[in-house]
Design an enzyme around this catalytic site. Structure first.
Site, PDB file in Angstrom:
ATOM      1  N   HIS A  98       0.837  -1.204   0.000  1.00 53.05           N
ATOM      2  CA  HIS A  98       0.000   0.000   0.000  1.00 53.05           C
ATOM      3  C   HIS A  98       0.868   1.249   0.000  1.00 53.05           C
ATOM      4  CE1 HIS A  98      -4.102  -1.599   1.505  1.00 53.05           C
ATOM      5  NE2 HIS A  98      -3.521  -2.429   0.675  1.00 53.05           N
ATOM      6  N   TYR A 105      -9.749   5.312   7.212  1.00 52.27           N
ATOM      7  CA  TYR A 105      -9.939   5.606   8.637  1.00 52.27           C
ATOM      8  C   TYR A 105     -11.008   6.695   8.727  1.00 52.27           C
ATOM      9  CZ  TYR A 105      -5.525   3.140   9.586  1.00 52.27           C
ATOM     10  OH  TYR A 105      -4.530   2.192   9.689  1.00 52.27           O
ATOM     11  N   PRO A 118      -4.878  -0.474  18.499  1.00 52.60           N
ATOM     12  CA  PRO A 118      -4.500  -0.876  17.139  1.00 52.60           C
ATOM     13  C   PRO A 118      -4.659   0.213  16.069  1.00 52.60           C
ATOM     14  CG  PRO A 118      -6.535  -1.962  17.814  1.00 52.60           C
ATOM     15  CD  PRO A 118      -6.030  -1.238  19.002  1.00 52.60           C
ATOM     16  N   LYS A 121       0.688  -0.655  15.105  1.00 53.64           N
ATOM     17  CA  LYS A 121       2.097  -0.701  15.495  1.00 53.64           C
ATOM     18  C   LYS A 121       2.522  -1.927  16.315  1.00 53.64           C
ATOM     19  CE  LYS A 121       3.583   2.954  13.580  1.00 53.64           C
ATOM     20  NZ  LYS A 121       3.531   2.456  12.211  1.00 53.64           N
ATOM     21  N   TYR A 129       3.359   6.534  10.394  1.00 48.77           N
ATOM     22  CA  TYR A 129       2.565   5.384   9.937  1.00 48.77           C
ATOM     23  C   TYR A 129       3.473   4.374   9.238  1.00 48.77           C
ATOM     24  CZ  TYR A 129      -1.638   3.083   8.060  1.00 48.77           C
ATOM     25  OH  TYR A 129      -2.640   2.186   7.760  1.00 48.77           O
TER      26      TYR A 129
HETATM   27  P1  RFL Z   1       1.534 -12.369  21.032  1.00 52.55           P
HETATM   28  O1  RFL Z   1       1.215 -12.379  19.596  1.00 52.55           O
HETATM   29  O2  RFL Z   1       0.429 -12.118  22.005  1.00 52.55           O
HETATM   30  O3  RFL Z   1       2.229 -13.760  21.359  1.00 52.55           O
HETATM   31  C1  RFL Z   1       2.450 -14.195  22.680  1.00 52.55           C
HETATM   32  C2  RFL Z   1       2.401 -15.705  22.693  1.00 52.55           C
HETATM   33  O4  RFL Z   1       2.683 -16.159  24.026  1.00 52.55           O
HETATM   34  C3  RFL Z   1       1.789 -17.211  24.345  1.00 52.55           C
HETATM   35  N1  RFL Z   1       1.709 -17.307  25.813  1.00 52.55           N
HETATM   36  C4  RFL Z   1       2.388 -18.222  26.526  1.00 52.55           C
HETATM   37  N2  RFL Z   1       3.224 -19.201  26.148  1.00 52.55           N
HETATM   38  C5  RFL Z   1       3.758 -19.973  27.122  1.00 52.55           C
HETATM   39  N3  RFL Z   1       3.455 -19.836  28.448  1.00 52.55           N
HETATM   40  C6  RFL Z   1       2.619 -18.853  28.857  1.00 52.55           C
HETATM   41  N4  RFL Z   1       2.345 -18.715  30.145  1.00 52.55           N
HETATM   42  C7  RFL Z   1       2.045 -17.993  27.879  1.00 52.55           C
HETATM   43  N5  RFL Z   1       1.192 -16.942  27.935  1.00 52.55           N
HETATM   44  C8  RFL Z   1       0.994 -16.548  26.678  1.00 52.55           C
HETATM   45  C9  RFL Z   1       0.500 -16.813  23.650  1.00 52.55           C
HETATM   46  O5  RFL Z   1      -0.358 -17.925  23.438  1.00 52.55           O
HETATM   47  C10 RFL Z   1       1.018 -16.239  22.344  1.00 52.55           C
HETATM   48  O6  RFL Z   1       1.140 -17.210  21.339  1.00 52.55           O
HETATM   49  O7  RFL Z   1       2.658 -11.293  21.366  1.00 52.55           O
HETATM   50  P2  RFL Z   1       3.905 -10.749  20.468  1.00 52.55           P
HETATM   51  O8  RFL Z   1       4.669 -11.879  19.885  1.00 52.55           O
HETATM   52  O9  RFL Z   1       4.571  -9.756  21.315  1.00 52.55           O
HETATM   53  O10 RFL Z   1       3.189 -10.008  19.232  1.00 52.55           O
HETATM   54  C11 RFL Z   1       2.416  -8.861  19.417  1.00 52.55           C
HETATM   55  C12 RFL Z   1       1.302  -8.800  18.362  1.00 52.55           C
HETATM   56  O11 RFL Z   1       0.564 -10.016  18.397  1.00 52.55           O
HETATM   57  C13 RFL Z   1       0.353  -7.601  18.584  1.00 52.55           C
HETATM   58  O12 RFL Z   1       1.068  -6.482  19.014  1.00 52.55           O
HETATM   59  C14 RFL Z   1      -0.431  -7.251  17.302  1.00 52.55           C
HETATM   60  O13 RFL Z   1      -1.388  -8.245  17.017  1.00 52.55           O
HETATM   61  C15 RFL Z   1      -1.112  -5.888  17.451  1.00 52.55           C
HETATM   62  N6  RFL Z   1      -1.936  -5.525  16.285  1.00 52.55           N
HETATM   63  C16 RFL Z   1      -1.366  -4.949  15.161  1.00 52.55           C
HETATM   64  N7  RFL Z   1      -0.030  -4.809  15.094  1.00 52.55           N
HETATM   65  C17 RFL Z   1       0.535  -4.333  13.948  1.00 52.55           C
HETATM   66  O14 RFL Z   1       1.762  -4.180  13.925  1.00 52.55           O
HETATM   67  N8  RFL Z   1      -0.214  -4.015  12.848  1.00 52.55           N
HETATM   68  C18 RFL Z   1      -1.569  -4.154  12.847  1.00 52.55           C
HETATM   69  O15 RFL Z   1      -2.219  -3.916  11.836  1.00 52.55           O
HETATM   70  C19 RFL Z   1      -2.200  -4.606  14.040  1.00 52.55           C
HETATM   71  N9  RFL Z   1      -3.527  -4.766  14.084  1.00 52.55           N
HETATM   72  C20 RFL Z   1      -3.326  -5.724  16.302  1.00 52.55           C
HETATM   73  C21 RFL Z   1      -4.100  -5.327  15.184  1.00 52.55           C
HETATM   74  C22 RFL Z   1      -3.945  -6.330  17.407  1.00 52.55           C
HETATM   75  C23 RFL Z   1      -5.324  -6.528  17.392  1.00 52.55           C
HETATM   76  N10 RFL Z   1      -5.908  -7.168  18.503  1.00 52.55           N
HETATM   77  C24 RFL Z   1      -6.754  -8.282  18.377  1.00 52.55           C
HETATM   78  C25 RFL Z   1      -5.414  -6.873  19.815  1.00 52.55           C
HETATM   79  C26 RFL Z   1      -5.468  -5.508  15.168  1.00 52.55           C
HETATM   80  C27 RFL Z   1      -6.080  -6.086  16.280  1.00 52.55           C
HETATM   81  C28 RFL Z   1      -7.590  -6.218  16.217  1.00 52.55           C
HETATM   82  C1  PHB Z   2      -5.884  -4.633  10.146  1.00 44.07           C
HETATM   83  O1  PHB Z   2      -5.795  -4.857   8.912  1.00 44.07           O
HETATM   84  O2  PHB Z   2      -6.329  -5.484  10.934  1.00 44.07           O
HETATM   85  C2  PHB Z   2      -5.512  -3.298  10.663  1.00 44.07           C
HETATM   86  C3  PHB Z   2      -4.919  -2.394   9.800  1.00 44.07           C
HETATM   87  C4  PHB Z   2      -4.609  -1.119  10.252  1.00 44.07           C
HETATM   88  C5  PHB Z   2      -4.894  -0.766  11.569  1.00 44.07           C
HETATM   89  C6  PHB Z   2      -5.452  -1.697  12.439  1.00 44.07           C
HETATM   90  C7  PHB Z   2      -5.774  -2.969  11.979  1.00 44.07           C
HETATM   91  O3  PHB Z   2      -4.624   0.488  11.966  1.00 44.07           O
END
Ligand code: RFL
Ligand code: PHB
Length: 391
Positions: free
Chosen positions: A72, A200, A292, A296, A384
C-alpha cells in the site's frame, strides 16, 4: 535440557527471535501455551511496516509473503463528508503491506521447525527461577507433567497476558497505563474490499476502519462501547452502522458479504519499564501494548527482538554485555514514539463518549490541520510507515 536462550511464547516476537538467533548459531527453545492450529489461526494484525517486511525477507521467512502480500502506497482519512488521502510513497518514499499476522506466524513456525528450532506447543510457562544466577530456568507444564528448561538467558515473548512481566517485583518496574472509554468490534467478511487502500473514518457516531486481507476478504472495525457484547451486534446492525459512518462519500460504497468472524478488541496503551530484569528480557506485547489504530503492535514486537538478537549475538561472539545493558533504553525510545503515534491516531479519530460540542469542533480542526498541509501529512505518514530503529 539446557539451551542458550529460552523463549516464552510463539507469537511474532518469539518466532522472529528464535530465527534471528538460529541464523547466528545461538540455540533456543520456544515454549508456547496454545496449540499450533490455535496460534496459526488467531486473527490479529494486518499491517506490516517496510522494516518488518524487510526483516522477514532477510531471515528467509518471506517466500509466501512476497507472493501474497498487498503493498500500500497510501491511506485515507474520512471526516466531515470528505476523503483525504495521504500519499505515503510520495511523502516518505516508503510503503506498508497487508499480510495477516496469522499468515506471518504460520510461515515463521514452518521455517523455524524446518531449521530444527524446537517449538513446544501446549507448553504453558508457570515460573522463572534463578534469574539473578548464571543459570536461570523456566518451569512449564507439558504433556501432563511439570518440566524445567535451564538456559543462559530468557526472552519473555508471552504477550500481554503472559507470566514474564509478573516475575518482576512491583518495586522493580514502573507501569504506564491508559484504558480508552471505547472498544472495537472487528469483523471479517467474505466480500471484496470497499476500496484498495485503508480508510480511517471519523464520525460523530464513532470511528470506523475499512481494511482488508485479500481481494475477496474485507476486515472492518467499528468503535463500540468498551464492554460491548458482540452478540448485541446483528449483521443488520453492523451494516447499517457502517453505511451511516462511511456514508456515501465521493462515490464510496460499503461492500457487504457474509460475516465469518466477529470479535471485541480492548483499546489500551501500556508500557512497563525497564524491559529487562536480571537475565530476563521482555519483548513485544509482554512489555507494551498500543491501541491498534496506528497498526504498530506487531511491528514493535519485531523491532524489539531485532535489537535483542543483536545483544545476544554480541555477547556470544565477544562476551560483551554492553548491548544487554542498552536493550531496554534502545527499545523504549521507539516504543514511546509508537505509543505517542497510536494515542494520537486514536484520540484524533475516535469520538469520546463525553465529547462536548466544542471538543467535536476542535477535533475536526485538528484533522483539517493534519490533512491540510504537506507538513501535517508528512508527520503522519512518517510515523505510519514506521520510525527507524536507532541502536
Ligand atoms: P503475542 O502475539 O500475544 O504472542 C504471545 C504468545 O505467548 C503465548 N503465551 C504463553 N506461552 C507460554 N506460556 C505462557 N504462560 C504464555 N502466555 C501466553 C501466547 O499464546 C502467544 O502465542 O505477542 P507478540 O509476539 O509480542 O506479538 C504482538 C502482536 O501479536 C500484537 O502487538 C499485534 O497483534 C497488534 N496488532 C497490530 N499490530 C501491527 O503491527 N499491525 C496491525 O495492523 C495490528 N492490528 C493488532 C491489530 C492487534 C489486534 N488485537 C486483536 C489486539 C489488530 C487487532 C484487532
Ligand atoms: C488490520 O488490517 O487489521 C488493521 C490495519 C490497520 C490498523 C489496524 C488494523 O490500523
Amino acid at each position: 535440557m539446557h539451551v542458550q536462550v529460552g523463549i516464552a511464547g510463539a507469537g511474532p516476537a518469539g518466532l522472529m527471535l528464535a530465527r534471528l538467533l538460529h541464523l547466528q548459531g545461538i540455540s533456543s527453545v520456544i515454549l508456547e501455551s496454545r496449540t499450533r492450529p490455535y496460534v496459526e489461526t488467531r486473527i490479529r494484525a494486518g499491517l506490516l511496516e517496510q522494516g518488518s517486511v524487510d526483516l522477514i525477507n532477510e531471515t528467509g521467512m518471506g517466500e509466501r509473503m512476497r507472493r501474497e502480500y498487498l503493498p500500500h502506497d497510501g491511506l485515507e482519512f474520512i471526516f466531515g463528508g470528505k476523503r483525504h488521502r495521504f500519499d505515503m510513497q510520495e511523502l516518505t518514499g516508503r510503503r506498508v503491506y497487508i499480510y495477516g499476522q496469522q499468515e506471518a506466524v504460520k510461515d515463521m513456525i514452518a521455517v523455524n521447525l524446518a531449521a530444527g528450532v524446537p517449538i513446544h506447543f501446549e507448553a504453558k510457562v508457570s515460573a522463572f527461577e534463578g534469574l539473578d544466577t548464571g543459570k536461570p530456568s523456566i518451569r512449564y507444564m507439558h504433556e501432563g507433567s511439570e518440566k524445567t528448561l535451564t538456559c543462559d538467558y530468557i526472552a519473555g515473548c508471552d504477550g500481554f497476558h503472559g507470566v514474564s512481566r509478573a516475575t518482576f517485583a512491583a518495586g522493580d518496574r514502573r507501569d504506564y497505563d491508559r484504558v480508552y472509554p471505547f472498544g472495537w468490534l472487528g469483523i471479517l467478511v467474505d466480500a471484496p474490499p470497499s476500496h484498495h487502500e485503508l480508510l480511517y473514518c471519523h464520525h460523530e457516531r464513532g470511528f470506523a476502519l475499512f481494511t482488508l486481507r485479500s481481494s475477496t476478504v474485507s476486515r472492518l472495525y467499528l468503535q463500540v462501547e468498551p464492554d460491548e457484547d458482540e452478540k448485541n451486534w446483528s449483521d443488520d446492525r453492523i451494516w447499517n452502522e457502517l453505511r451511516v459512518r462511511l456514508g456515501n462519500i465521493d462515490g464510496l460504497k460499503v461492500s457487504e458479504g457474509k460475516i465469518t468472524q466477529r470479535t471485541m478488541v480492548e483499546m489500551r496503551s501500556y508500557v512497563t519499564e525497564p524491559m529487562r530484569h536480571e537475565r530476563l528480557f521482555l519483548a513485544g506485547d509482554s512489555a507494551h501494548i498500543v491501541p491498534p489504530t496506528g497498526a504498530k503492535g506487531m511491528n514493535l514486537a519485531i523491532s524489539d527482538v531485532y535489537v535483542l538478537s543483536k545483544a545476544f549475538t554480541a555477547f556470544y561472539k565477544t562476551g560483551t554485555t554492553a548491548l544487554f545493558d542498552a536493550y531496554s533504553d534502545t527499545c523504549l525510545r521507539r516504543v514511546w514514539g509508537a505509543q505517542h503515534f497510536s494515542w494520537w491516531m486514536t484520540s484524533m479519530l475516535h469520538t469520546m463518549p463525553d465529547a462536548s460540542a466544542f471538543d467535536l469542533k476542535r477535533q475536526i480542526a485538528e484533522l483539517q490541520t493534519v490533512c491540510g498541509s504537506r507538513a501535517g501529512r508528512k508527520l503522519l505518514a512518517e510515523n505510519y510507515a514506521g520510525l527507524p530503529i536507532e541502536m
